[in-house]
Motif scaffolding. Sequence first.
Motif, PDB file in Angstrom:
ATOM      1  N   PHE A 149       0.817  -1.217   0.000  1.00 26.70           N
ATOM      2  CA  PHE A 149       0.000   0.000   0.000  1.00 26.70           C
ATOM      3  C   PHE A 149       0.853   1.271   0.000  1.00 26.70           C
ATOM      4  CE2 PHE A 149      -4.259  -1.676   1.901  1.00 26.70           C
ATOM      5  CZ  PHE A 149      -4.367  -2.548   0.836  1.00 26.70           C
ATOM      6  N   SER A 150       2.126   1.153   0.341  1.00 26.84           N
ATOM      7  CA  SER A 150       2.999   2.325   0.410  1.00 26.84           C
ATOM      8  C   SER A 150       4.081   2.329  -0.661  1.00 26.84           C
ATOM      9  CB  SER A 150       3.664   2.400   1.788  1.00 26.84           C
ATOM     10  OG  SER A 150       4.544   1.293   1.976  1.00 26.84           O
ATOM     11  N   SER A 151       3.954   1.424  -1.642  1.00 26.84           N
ATOM     12  CA  SER A 151       5.004   1.288  -2.668  1.00 26.84           C
ATOM     13  C   SER A 151       6.370   1.114  -2.013  1.00 26.84           C
ATOM     14  CB  SER A 151       5.021   2.502  -3.605  1.00 26.84           C
ATOM     15  OG  SER A 151       3.898   2.484  -4.456  1.00 26.84           O
ATOM     16  N   SER A 152       6.433   0.111  -1.134  1.00 28.60           N
ATOM     17  CA  SER A 152       7.676  -0.215  -0.416  1.00 28.60           C
ATOM     18  C   SER A 152       8.206   0.966   0.384  1.00 28.60           C
ATOM     19  CB  SER A 152       8.753  -0.719  -1.388  1.00 28.60           C
ATOM     20  OG  SER A 152       8.322  -1.893  -2.039  1.00 28.60           O
ATOM     21  N   GLY A 153       7.275   1.737   0.966  1.00 32.96           N
ATOM     22  CA  GLY A 153       7.652   2.839   1.834  1.00 32.96           C
ATOM     23  C   GLY A 153       7.890   4.162   1.124  1.00 32.96           C
ATOM     24  N   GLU A 154       7.742   4.200  -0.176  1.00 31.11           N
ATOM     25  CA  GLU A 154       7.979   5.439  -0.924  1.00 31.11           C
ATOM     26  C   GLU A 154       6.875   6.477  -0.697  1.00 31.11           C
ATOM     27  OE1 GLU A 154       8.837   5.015  -5.062  1.00 31.11           O
ATOM     28  OE2 GLU A 154      10.045   3.215  -4.758  1.00 31.11           O
ATOM     29  N   HIS A 155       5.651   6.002  -0.489  1.00 29.46           N
ATOM     30  CA  HIS A 155       4.506   6.902  -0.345  1.00 29.46           C
ATOM     31  C   HIS A 155       3.678   6.478   0.869  1.00 29.46           C
ATOM     32  CE1 HIS A 155       5.489   8.297  -4.363  1.00 29.46           C
ATOM     33  NE2 HIS A 155       5.449   7.049  -4.783  1.00 29.46           N
ATOM     34  N   GLU A 156       3.116   7.458   1.541  1.00 27.10           N
ATOM     35  CA  GLU A 156       2.301   7.174   2.729  1.00 27.10           C
ATOM     36  C   GLU A 156       0.952   6.606   2.309  1.00 27.10           C
ATOM     37  OE1 GLU A 156       1.927   6.991   6.832  1.00 27.10           O
ATOM     38  OE2 GLU A 156       3.653   7.655   5.657  1.00 27.10           O
ATOM     39  N   PRO A 157       0.516   5.468   2.896  1.00 29.02           N
ATOM     40  CA  PRO A 157      -0.835   4.982   2.605  1.00 29.02           C
ATOM     41  C   PRO A 157      -1.875   6.046   2.970  1.00 29.02           C
ATOM     42  CG  PRO A 157       0.426   3.326   3.795  1.00 29.02           C
ATOM     43  CD  PRO A 157       1.229   4.589   3.829  1.00 29.02           C
ATOM     44  N   PHE A 158      -3.008   6.003   2.293  1.00 35.71           N
ATOM     45  CA  PHE A 158      -4.079   6.958   2.579  1.00 35.71           C
ATOM     46  C   PHE A 158      -4.893   6.456   3.770  1.00 35.71           C
ATOM     47  CE2 PHE A 158      -8.514   8.187   2.297  1.00 35.71           C
ATOM     48  CZ  PHE A 158      -8.421   9.566   2.182  1.00 35.71           C
ATOM     49  N   PHE A 159      -5.142   7.363   4.732  1.00 40.33           N
ATOM     50  CA  PHE A 159      -5.973   6.993   5.882  1.00 40.33           C
ATOM     51  C   PHE A 159      -7.004   8.098   6.101  1.00 40.33           C
ATOM     52  CE2 PHE A 159      -6.981   6.599  10.435  1.00 40.33           C
ATOM     53  CZ  PHE A 159      -7.372   5.267  10.460  1.00 40.33           C
ATOM     54  N   GLY A 160      -8.255   7.777   5.890  1.00 47.74           N
ATOM     55  CA  GLY A 160      -9.327   8.753   6.035  1.00 47.74           C
ATOM     56  C   GLY A 160     -10.452   8.217   6.898  1.00 47.74           C
ATOM     57  N   THR A 161     -11.232   9.116   7.461  1.00 50.90           N
ATOM     58  CA  THR A 161     -12.359   8.730   8.323  1.00 50.90           C
ATOM     59  C   THR A 161     -13.615   9.449   7.841  1.00 50.90           C
ATOM     60  OG1 THR A 161     -10.907   8.368  10.222  1.00 50.90           O
ATOM     61  CG2 THR A 161     -13.254   8.697  10.682  1.00 50.90           C
ATOM     62  N   LYS A 162     -14.675   8.681   7.665  1.00 50.74           N
ATOM     63  CA  LYS A 162     -15.958   9.208   7.214  1.00 50.74           C
ATOM     64  C   LYS A 162     -16.924   9.174   8.403  1.00 50.74           C
ATOM     65  CE  LYS A 162     -19.791   7.853   4.193  1.00 50.74           C
ATOM     66  NZ  LYS A 162     -20.320   6.735   3.372  1.00 50.74           N
ATOM     67  N   VAL A 163     -17.401  10.344   8.812  1.00 50.54           N
ATOM     68  CA  VAL A 163     -18.348  10.443   9.928  1.00 50.54           C
ATOM     69  C   VAL A 163     -19.746  10.639   9.345  1.00 50.54           C
ATOM     70  CG1 VAL A 163     -18.998  11.678  12.027  1.00 50.54           C
ATOM     71  CG2 VAL A 163     -16.580  11.422  11.425  1.00 50.54           C
ATOM     72  N   SER A 164     -20.615   9.671   9.572  1.00 49.67           N
ATOM     73  CA  SER A 164     -21.965   9.711   8.991  1.00 49.67           C
ATOM     74  C   SER A 164     -23.030   9.596  10.061  1.00 49.67           C
ATOM     75  CB  SER A 164     -22.166   8.549   8.004  1.00 49.67           C
ATOM     76  OG  SER A 164     -21.211   8.554   6.986  1.00 49.67           O
ATOM     77  N   HIS A 165     -24.172  10.210   9.767  1.00 51.05           N
ATOM     78  CA  HIS A 165     -25.403   9.954  10.507  1.00 51.05           C
ATOM     79  C   HIS A 165     -26.504   9.693   9.493  1.00 51.05           C
ATOM     80  CE1 HIS A 165     -23.278  11.600  14.008  1.00 51.05           C
ATOM     81  NE2 HIS A 165     -24.209  11.018  14.738  1.00 51.05           N
TER      82      HIS A 165
END
Length: 308
Positions: A149-165
């Motif tokens: 997911f990080s291309s062997s550490g070259e890029h930071e994986p994406f981490f997002g949070t969706k807040v729903s009601h």
Amino acid sequence: MAIPVIDFSKLDGKERAQTLAKIANGCEEWGFFQLVNHGIPVELLERVKKVCSECYKLREEGFKESIPVQLLNKLVDQEMEGSTVKRLDEVDWEDVFFLQDDNEWPSNPPEFQETMKEYRKEVKKLAEKVMEAMDENLGLEKGYIKKAFSSSGEHEPFFGTKVSHYPPCPRPDLVNGLRAHTDAGGVVLLFQDDQVGGLQILKHGRWIDVQPVENAIVINTGDQIEVVSNGRYKSAWHRVLATPDGNRRSIASFYNPSFKAIIAPLTVPMEEEASASYPKFVFGDYMDVYVKHKFEPKEPRFEAVAAM
């Protein structure tokens, strides 16, 4: 039929093998499972519930003016005038906003930002532990999925949070809470409402409820885990029903590849000559396809990105 519930604390004890087997079953047979005793403090989870509910109260009036509400009201008026109406299949009965490291977060209630920053840190650690369990079950070296997911550490994986009601809906027969779809990314960690249900997954042609379990974290695998595992783990179709009673809270965190990461099926030495079931592609290219076809079958998405 109930979604598997797994005691994650037993992964570090004498029942490690049995716990890994339960996780493998959840990934292979369901695409969904729930974790209890997952290590995120209950006190923190209670604060998350509180600040997210308070945040929605500040947004509630805005939802009443939203497009889904306007469209549903228009439909109901047409029905009362004697017209034949069709279900609203292109909108979701959902109030939603996103939290990422680089976007603006709500400033009210005052504790919201501090609490959600702390929660995101904890749930990201949990995601990486879950992926390590997947690595082990798939016979891969520890950290394989994170590395992919990080291309062997070259890029930071994406981490997002969706807040729903999902507020109470006067006509749940005419609109979805959230339309059926599979998730585009890697591992999704959902802190769902423990009082108001509505989340369902599709299994063997039947919609099955994801039963509320207090302070559990629901795990589901996205399309990229299906690709990396070469189809051994499938992303599951799921939806949220609109309901006439209760205001369902849903906090989903997505541990996804970097948009620049190259995603490809794993290769197993004994099966090197067997053709991979999925293409190799850049995750950002897949997302370009996904955003246009999120609620459609996933197989053509893989075909489209393979042709790019």
